[in-house]
Design an enzyme around this catalytic site. Structure first.
Site, short mmCIF file in Angstrom:
data_model
loop_
_atom_site.label_atom_id
_atom_site.label_comp_id
_atom_site.label_asym_id
_atom_site.label_seq_id
_atom_site.Cartn_x
_atom_site.Cartn_y
_atom_site.Cartn_z
N CYS A 1 -2.05 0.76 -8.37
CA CYS A 1 -2.39 -0.40 -9.19
C CYS A 1 -1.12 -1.00 -9.80
O CYS A 1 -0.17 -0.28 -10.08
CB CYS A 1 -3.34 -0.09 -10.31
SG CYS A 1 -4.88 0.64 -9.82
N ARG B 1 1.91 -1.30 -4.55
CA ARG B 1 1.37 -0.23 -5.40
C ARG B 1 -0.14 -0.08 -5.28
O ARG B 1 -0.71 0.90 -5.74
CB ARG B 1 1.72 -0.51 -6.86
CG ARG B 1 3.19 -0.47 -7.14
CD ARG B 1 3.44 -0.70 -8.60
NE ARG B 1 2.94 0.41 -9.37
CZ ARG B 1 3.72 1.32 -9.92
NH1 ARG B 1 5.01 1.24 -9.79
NH2 ARG B 1 3.21 2.31 -10.62
N TRP C 1 -5.99 -0.40 -6.80
CA TRP C 1 -6.22 0.67 -5.82
C TRP C 1 -7.37 1.47 -6.41
O TRP C 1 -7.22 2.17 -7.39
CB TRP C 1 -4.94 1.51 -5.74
CG TRP C 1 -4.88 2.53 -4.64
CD1 TRP C 1 -4.39 2.33 -3.38
CD2 TRP C 1 -5.24 3.91 -4.71
NE1 TRP C 1 -4.44 3.52 -2.67
CE2 TRP C 1 -4.96 4.49 -3.45
CE3 TRP C 1 -5.78 4.73 -5.70
CZ2 TRP C 1 -5.20 5.83 -3.16
CZ3 TRP C 1 -6.03 6.07 -5.42
CH2 TRP C 1 -5.73 6.60 -4.16
N ASN D 1 -4.25 0.42 -15.56
CA ASN D 1 -3.92 1.46 -14.58
C ASN D 1 -4.22 2.80 -15.23
O ASN D 1 -3.96 2.97 -16.42
CB ASN D 1 -2.42 1.45 -14.25
CG ASN D 1 -2.01 0.22 -13.48
OD1 ASN D 1 -2.85 -0.56 -13.04
ND2 ASN D 1 -0.71 0.04 -13.33
N GLY D 2 -4.69 3.75 -14.46
CA GLY D 2 -4.98 5.07 -15.01
C GLY D 2 -6.48 5.35 -15.00
O GLY D 2 -7.25 4.62 -14.35
N GLU E 1 7.94 15.96 7.87
CA GLU E 1 8.14 14.58 7.42
C GLU E 1 7.84 13.60 8.56
O GLU E 1 7.22 12.56 8.34
CB GLU E 1 9.58 14.42 6.91
CG GLU E 1 10.01 13.01 6.55
CD GLU E 1 9.17 12.34 5.47
OE1 GLU E 1 8.35 13.00 4.81
OE2 GLU E 1 9.33 11.12 5.30
N LYS F 1 5.05 10.67 8.50
CA LYS F 1 5.36 9.25 8.73
C LYS F 1 4.42 8.67 9.77
O LYS F 1 3.88 7.58 9.59
CB LYS F 1 6.80 9.06 9.24
CG LYS F 1 7.92 9.14 8.27
CD LYS F 1 8.02 8.03 7.26
CE LYS F 1 7.16 8.28 6.08
NZ LYS F 1 7.69 9.03 4.99
N GLU G 1 0.81 8.35 8.40
CA GLU G 1 0.68 7.38 7.31
C GLU G 1 0.55 5.95 7.82
O GLU G 1 -0.26 5.19 7.34
CB GLU G 1 1.94 7.41 6.43
CG GLU G 1 1.99 8.46 5.39
CD GLU G 1 3.28 8.35 4.57
OE1 GLU G 1 3.18 8.33 3.35
OE2 GLU G 1 4.39 8.30 5.16
N HIS H 1 1.24 30.87 17.76
CA HIS H 1 0.12 31.41 16.99
C HIS H 1 -1.02 30.41 16.85
O HIS H 1 -1.87 30.56 15.97
CB HIS H 1 0.61 31.86 15.60
CG HIS H 1 1.66 32.93 15.68
ND1 HIS H 1 1.41 34.17 16.17
CD2 HIS H 1 2.98 32.91 15.38
CE1 HIS H 1 2.52 34.90 16.15
NE2 HIS H 1 3.50 34.14 15.68
N LYS I 1 1.99 3.35 -3.14
CA LYS I 1 3.39 3.76 -3.24
C LYS I 1 3.60 4.80 -4.33
O LYS I 1 4.35 5.74 -4.18
CB LYS I 1 4.23 2.51 -3.52
CG LYS I 1 5.72 2.77 -3.60
CD LYS I 1 6.27 3.05 -2.23
CE LYS I 1 7.71 3.46 -2.25
NZ LYS I 1 8.06 4.22 -1.04
C1 G6P Z 1 3.00 8.64 -2.47
C2 G6P Z 1 3.82 7.81 -1.50
C3 G6P Z 1 4.80 8.70 -0.75
C4 G6P Z 1 5.66 9.49 -1.73
C5 G6P Z 1 4.80 10.30 -2.70
C6 G6P Z 1 5.63 10.91 -3.82
O1 G6P Z 1 2.12 9.44 -1.77
O2 G6P Z 1 2.97 7.13 -0.59
O3 G6P Z 1 5.63 7.89 0.08
O4 G6P Z 1 6.50 10.35 -1.02
O5 G6P Z 1 3.84 9.44 -3.33
O6 G6P Z 1 6.18 9.88 -4.59
P1 G6P Z 1 7.43 10.00 -5.54
O7 G6P Z 1 7.57 8.64 -6.15
O8 G6P Z 1 7.10 11.06 -6.55
O9 G6P Z 1 8.60 10.40 -4.71
#
Ligand code: G6P
Length: 608
Positions: free
Chosen positions: A2, A27, A74, A100-101, A481, A485, A488, A504, A603
């Site tokens: 948000c 966001r 969001w 937000n929250g 990672e 990616k 996502e 395994h 984000k």
């Molecule tokens: C969200 C984002 C990720 C990020 C994670 C941690 O899930 O989509 O891209 O890695 O938060 O965020 P931070 O700001 O704590 O690195």
């Protein structure tokens, strides 16, 4: 998660608020809305979907008014719909609030309010705030918000306007970021500086349990207990163009391409070649304890967690410190028992991730010392840790994190070199590390020059529904990672595994339709990785290898090879991750996905 943006000034509020919302869209983006005030008149508009939908709705409307609030959502309580979008209002439509929250006692409050005659129209927890503020209003919006803060439990960053308080926006915060922007022709507030940098780079951070009354020419901050607060204005270093595409089709691609510069910025002024050491001013307040530290815990979420996992190997190699890495949302529920002088290192791009914040608060309660590796200056984690290191990477807008990961690896290496040089690391090894770090930007450029080749590989395989990523030691977190990616942004199912674990279980999945990306630079795990790749090959699984330049052996096994230049073993991850980012990016592009705003993601996740 948000986004909030507010303006009170001399100019028309509508275009400023819309512009701010676009900057915050990363966001949260399932619905949006704004309310603009002109004297006692308030116009409120909302739309489901991205900001463009709201823009289409109001583009041709003359909306008068030089103050207002806007929100991009969001969803948490209630599905994305116009009714549930913010601003929320009370039944008399006196108060308009964005939030937000999560209000945790919203259900109890809602029942109480309903009993005393309030009618609710949305499913949101935010609507409770609107009703409470309306009832608490007795001529002063600021006091109404202050009283409401004592009645609600949970987290909020909120902004509110009232019909009878024209020219005023009141904002308040508890656990969700809120920053005030001090401009020439008016003042701003937002959940993220990105929304304001076009208009001002002078900001004031609001702390938890504080509220601020913002007018055209004044900002007055006070606590929930009505104590006046004086806080200095800070300058932000971000430039407006940092948050623009500059000719790239997506922020993610732009940010992947920024990585040589991001790595350089993380090291700027921090390398001391002759001494084979780094300089990190931000940790000096705790240096005496830190240099004696033998136990650290890295806590983080998502991509930042994967950086921490690489960091553990780097620390093992360069220091005498035992490092544990914990997913923040799990860490806080562990039975925490730290040896004396344990440092918790929170790794977070945004500095606002709720789980990471909660983890450090719990660690502090248990007596641990706190460090932060954070990109956003002045963010909650940067302020709640005792000392730390900033990434200086500028804003990262693409929801899937890329450039920050490389920046985090650089910072972790700098910290390990600094601590290692006070422990077991020789001058020669220190100098070797600093030299290799300074070469990293050029090496990253060399990896990026294979963009077309990687795109062609993506074109060949993007229709495969399942992918496996394998790595060992330093490259195991890169496998994680890389899989993250791909999931996502392309929504393709992918798994990251330590290659030795394949036998395994995951080996049962191998077939000609499932590509395996083997991350196999020439490091200490090379031979072992080659055997694992053989195992995939003998089950007719296609292999995409990420290998060191000039490796002939891998070409006999792999169907595709992407090369990275040679470097020190512990710096390879900063290079091998880049082809993985590009592979994910191009697969998503061939699949026509919304790369910068993938479905269901945000984000910065400021709820638990
Ligand atoms: C969200 C984002 C990720 C990020 C994670 C941690 O899930 O989509 O891209 O890695 O938060 O965020 P931070 O700001 O704590 O690195």
């Amino acid at each position: 998660m948000c986004g909030i943006v507010c303006y009170v000034g001399k100019q028309k509020a509508k275009p400023i608020l819309l512009e701010g919302l676009k900057r915050l869209e990363y966001r949260g983006y399932d619905s949006a809305g704004l309310a603009v005030q002109n004297g006692p008149h308030i116009d409120c508009f909302k739309a489901v979907g991205k900001i463009i939908e709201l823009e289409k709705k109001i583009n041709d409307l003359e909306i008068e008014g030089a103050s207002g609030i806007a929100h991009t959502r969001w969803a948490t309580h209630g599905e994305p719909s116009e009714i549930n979008a913010h601003p929320q209002t009370d039944q008399e439509e006196n108060v308009f609030v964005i939030h937000n929250g999560i209000i945790e006692n919203f259900y109890i409050l809602k029942r109480k309010l309903e009993k005393s005659g309030a009618t609710f129209s949305s499913e949101t927890d935010t609507e409770v705030l609107a009703h409470l503020i309306a009832r608490n209003f007795d001529g002063s919006l600021q006091e109404a918000v202050r009283k409401t803060m004592t009645q609600v439990e949970g987290t909020f960053g909120l902004a509110v306007i009232h019909r009878e308080a024209p020219g005023e926006v009141v904002v308040a915060r508890r656990g969700s970021p809120l920053i005030i922007g001090v401009g020439k022709d008016g003042n701003f507030a937002a959940s993220d500086v990105a929304a304001m940098v076009r208009y001002t780079n002078e900001v004031i951070h609001l702390n938890d349990n504080e509220l601020a009354l913002i007018t055209e020419d004044q900002v007055s901050i006070s606590t929930a207990q009505a104590k006046a607060v004086t806080r200095a204005i800070e300058k932000v270093e971000w430039q407006p163009e940092d948050a623009e595409l500059n000719g790239f089709p997506h922020f993610m691609l732009k940010e992947i391409y920024e990585q040589p510069e991001t790595a350089r910025n993380a090291m700027r002024g921090r390398l001391e070649l002759s001494e084979g050491v780094s300089k990190l001013g931000g940790i000096m307040p705790v240096w005496d304890q830190l240099k004696e530290c033998r136990h650290m815990v890295f806590v983080a979420c998502g991509t930042s967690y994967h950086a921490g996992c690489v960091g553990r190997y780097i620390f093992e190699r360069l220091t005498e410190i035992d490092v544990e890495v914990e997913i923040a949302s799990e860490f806080r529920y562990r039975k925490l028992n730290f040896p004396p002088n344990t440092f918790i290192v929170a790794i977070s791009q945004s500095g606002e991730t709720a789980d990471t914040l909660a983890a450090i608060r719990e660690a502090r309660r248990k007596g641990a010392r706190l460090l932060g590796i954070v990109n956003v200056v002045g963010s909650s984690i940067s302020r709640e840790t005792e000392a730390g290191i900033y990434n200086h990477a500028g804003p990262e807008i693409g929801v899937a994190s890329t450039k920050i990961f490389v920046s985090q690896l650089v910072i972790l290496t700098l910290l390990a070199v600094l601590l290692g040089r006070h422990q077991k690391l020789s001058l020669t090894e220190g100098v070797e590390a600093i030299k290799a770090l300074s070469n990293l930007p050029d090496l990253l450029r060399r990896v990026l020059s294979q963009d077309n080749h990687i795109q062609a590989i993506a074109e060949k395989y993007y229709c495969c529904n399942n992918w496996l990523f394998l790595g060992r030691k330093y490259e195991y977190p890169i496998a994680l990672e890389a899989a993250l990616k791909l999931k996502e942004i392309s929504y393709i199912h992918a798994e990251g595994y330590p290659a030795g674990e394949m036998k395994h279980g995951p080996i049962a999945l191998i077939n000609p339709d499932m590509p395996t990306v083997a991350i196999v630079p020439q490091d200490s795990m090379y031979e072992k990785m080659m055997s694992n790749i053989q195992e995939v090959k003998s089950r007719r699984g296609p292999i995409i290898a990420i290998a060191t330049e000039g490796d002939r052996k891998i070409r006999e096994l792999a169907d595709e090879v992407i090369e990275v230049p040679p470097t020190l073993e512990y710096l390879y991850p900063a290079l091998t991750v880049v082809p993985c980012q590009l592979l994910a990016y191009y697969c998503a592009r061939f699949l026509n996905r919304d790369i910068d705003k993938p479905r269901n993601l945000a984000k910065s996740v400021t709820v638990e």
